[in-house]
Enzyme design. Structure first.
Site, short mmCIF file in Angstrom:
data_model
loop_
_atom_site.label_atom_id
_atom_site.label_comp_id
_atom_site.label_asym_id
_atom_site.label_seq_id
_atom_site.Cartn_x
_atom_site.Cartn_y
_atom_site.Cartn_z
N GLU A 84 48.04 9.78 13.24
CA GLU A 84 48.56 9.30 14.53
C GLU A 84 48.22 10.38 15.55
OE1 GLU A 84 49.75 6.42 15.05
OE2 GLU A 84 50.83 5.67 13.31
N HIS A 128 43.23 -1.17 13.86
CA HIS A 128 43.32 -2.34 14.75
C HIS A 128 41.93 -2.79 15.18
CE1 HIS A 128 47.65 -1.69 14.66
NE2 HIS A 128 47.41 -0.41 14.90
#
Length: 325
Positions: free
Chosen positions: A171, A40
């Site tokens: 993650e 991101h």
């Protein structure tokens, strides 16, 4: 604490005239090119919850990973090094164009169930090498991250599918879980993530797992009959120098370590210094600090210019300094 102020002045002067830090020779990840991808960024914040944006966590950990890999000799390619938007196709293009050996993407998770917690590592469907890299990184994270290990998984994420080298996507935890957030946003734990990823990469490439920069992991001392001994516990061998310096506040024996780091010794802290009272009539105080690639250990002496002897030991690595008086 006036002694500490004087020591700061002394060591600033000493550092100006000291030799440059010794670079590590034969670093084990030398010759490998590794892409580190902070997920991101910019107008794409990723998951947002509990007052944090995923993009910030991703970048903070990715930059630490990049530093450790570079310290160990690898060439690191970052898809972003700041808060700006990079498309998925551009991330893949950056890694493929650089001919990277592996690709590591850093992310954080989210779920509607706020009790969901833990880290997991993904690789592309059926990728044997991706699975091996993911397994090593996951195992190293499980040793140091106090979150649930959700394991190694397969997925078809764009950056895993279209990169031309073994690739993983990590993650690190759930931004929707307050405990996970407390871990992922803590700088000390961010370094733990980074070291775990480094160790996993080292295992993947078949090199010994090690810290890339020598670290003082502990300092021990004892007053013996006729001499005071200080022992520096090290993560690996390091170049060092021992010398005397004096100032109006007293006399000091300095142990200077080049290209090294200092861990948290558990001592009281004043500014950038860790310090302790030894109870020794020879050297009643010891101060320690890290500055610009050097570690300085300073023994405050009650008597000027006492004779001393220094030597190293291995398995484990230690520096021993005996001060006679």
């Amino acid at each position: 604490m006036k002694r500490i102020g004087a020591l700061v002045i002394i060591l600033v002067v000493l550092a100006m005239f000291s030799a440059a830090p010794v670079s590590s020779a034969g670093t084990d990840l030398g010759g490998y090119t590794i892409c580190v991808d902070a997920g991101h960024g910019g107008t794409d914040p990723g998951a947002v919850a509990n007052g944090v944006e995923e993009k910030d966590i991703n970048l903070a950990i990715a930059l630490k990973v990049a530093k450790l890999l570079e310290d160990d000799g690898a060439k690191v390619v970052l898809t972003r090094d700041g808060d700006y938007y990079v498309s998925l196709s551009d991330r893949v293009s950056i890694a493929n164009s650089a001919g990277c050996d592996i690709f590591i993407s850093i992310h954080a998770n989210a779920a509607s169930d706020t009790s969901a917690s833990g880290f997991e590592v993904y690789h592309y469907y059926g990728s044997t090498k991706g699975n091996l890299l993911a397994t090593y990184v996951d195992a190293e994270m499980a040793k140091v991250i106090p979150l649930k290990n959700r394991g190694v998984k397969e997925a078809g994420f764009y950056v895993l599918k279209y990169t031309s080298m073994p690739a993983i996507l990590i993650e690190t935890g759930f931004v929707t879980n307050t405990y996970d957030v407390s871990i992922m946003t803590d700088e000390n734990y961010q370094w733990r993530y980074a070291y775990a990823i480094l160790y996993g990469v080292q295992r993947y490439f078949g090199v010994p797992v090690h810290d890339p920069v020598p670290t003082v992991t502990g300092i021990r001392f004892a007053q013996h009959d006729g001499y005071f001994r200080v022992v520096l516990d090290l993560s690996q061998p390091v170049a060092y120098h021992v010398y005397y310096t004096s100032y109006s506040s007293g006399y000091h024996l300095v142990i200077q370590l080049d290209n090294a780091r200092l861990s948290d010794l558990g001592w009281p802290v004043y500014g950038d210094w860790q310090y302790t009272y030894t109870g020794s009539p020879t050297a009643p105080y010891i101060y320690a600090t890290e500055s610009n690639g050097y570690v300085f250990i300073v023994l405050v002496l009650n008597t000027p210019y006492l004779p001393y002897n220094s030597f190293t030991l291995s398995n484990p690595d230690r520096i021993v300094v005996d001060v006679y008086g």
